[in-house]
Design an enzyme around this catalytic site. Structure first.
Site, PDB file in Angstrom:
ATOM      1  N   CYS A  34       7.401   9.142  24.595  1.00 15.25           N
ATOM      2  CA  CYS A  34       7.164   8.427  25.848  1.00 15.25           C
ATOM      3  C   CYS A  34       5.974   9.021  26.605  1.00 15.25           C
ATOM      4  CB  CYS A  34       8.458   8.420  26.672  1.00 15.25           C
ATOM      5  SG  CYS A  34       8.482   7.197  27.988  1.00 15.25           S
ATOM      6  N   HIS A  35       6.186   9.464  27.839  1.00 11.55           N
ATOM      7  CA  HIS A  35       5.112  10.045  28.648  1.00 11.55           C
ATOM      8  C   HIS A  35       4.815  11.496  28.261  1.00 11.55           C
ATOM      9  CE1 HIS A  35       5.689   6.503  31.168  1.00 11.55           C
ATOM     10  NE2 HIS A  35       4.552   6.805  31.763  1.00 11.55           N
ATOM     11  N   GLY A  36       5.557  12.045  27.298  1.00  8.11           N
ATOM     12  CA  GLY A  36       5.287  13.395  26.828  1.00  8.11           C
ATOM     13  C   GLY A  36       3.866  13.549  26.315  1.00  8.11           C
TER      14      GLY A  36
END
Length: 174
Positions: A105-107
């Site tokens: 995801c936003h990682g």
């Protein structure tokens, strides 16, 4: 117990996507891995959906040499984590050592700030698609993908595919 005795850290900060933290953690524990919840400090954090997570170590205390792998969940936490040199230095050291890094995801924003995405395929939330492309990654819109030691997942709905790729990559290196 294919990962017995392997130490794997999962990064966390306030606003981490609860499921992207807990599901991979539990899946890795099922395989026998020792999972470290790595926070910026030892204070409990609240996940994006309200679950409280207490760190078991600080990122500053971790060394790439002591870890088998690293997982970077999404949510709002990556925007906080990416600001700390201890985080980006650890991610960069893990990458340079060729150790598995799971990014979902936003990682990917942490991977961008660590400077490890240029010239590599990547996926994640469409919210960081432009950021990944601008950092030199090649955007691939798939549930999960593996590029060498980097394992990418798109979003919460893709956690099963992400975990399958992550565990496969880890088992191959165990």
């Amino acid at each position: 117990m294919r990962l017995a005795g392997r130490r794997i850290a999962i990064l966390l900060a306030e606003g981490v996507e609860d499921l992207e933290f807990y599901v991979p953690m539990m899946r890795l524990q099922e395989e026998g891995a020792g999972v470290v919840a790595a926070g910026l400090d030892m204070r409990p954090v609240r996940g994006k959906n309200g679950l409280e997570i207490t760190p078991t170590a600080t990122v500053a205390d971790l060394r790439a040499d002591d870890l088998f792998a690293l997982v970077i969940p999404g949510g709002w936490a990556p925007d906080k984590l990416r600001r700390y040199p201890a985080v980006t230095d650890l991610v960069r050291a893990m990458d340079e050592a060729g150790k598995v890094i799971g990014i979902i995801c936003h990682g990917g924003s942490v991977a961008i700030s660590a400077g490890i995405v240029r010239g590599r395929p990547a996926t994640g939330s469409t919210g960081i698609k432009d950021d990944l492309i601008n950092a030199g990654a090649t955007w691939v819109d798939v549930a999960a993908l593996r590029d060498g030691h980097l394992v990418w997942g798109r979003v919460v709905a893709d956690i099963p595919a992400f975990c399958r790729e992550l565990v496969a990559a880890l088992v191959e290196r165990a």
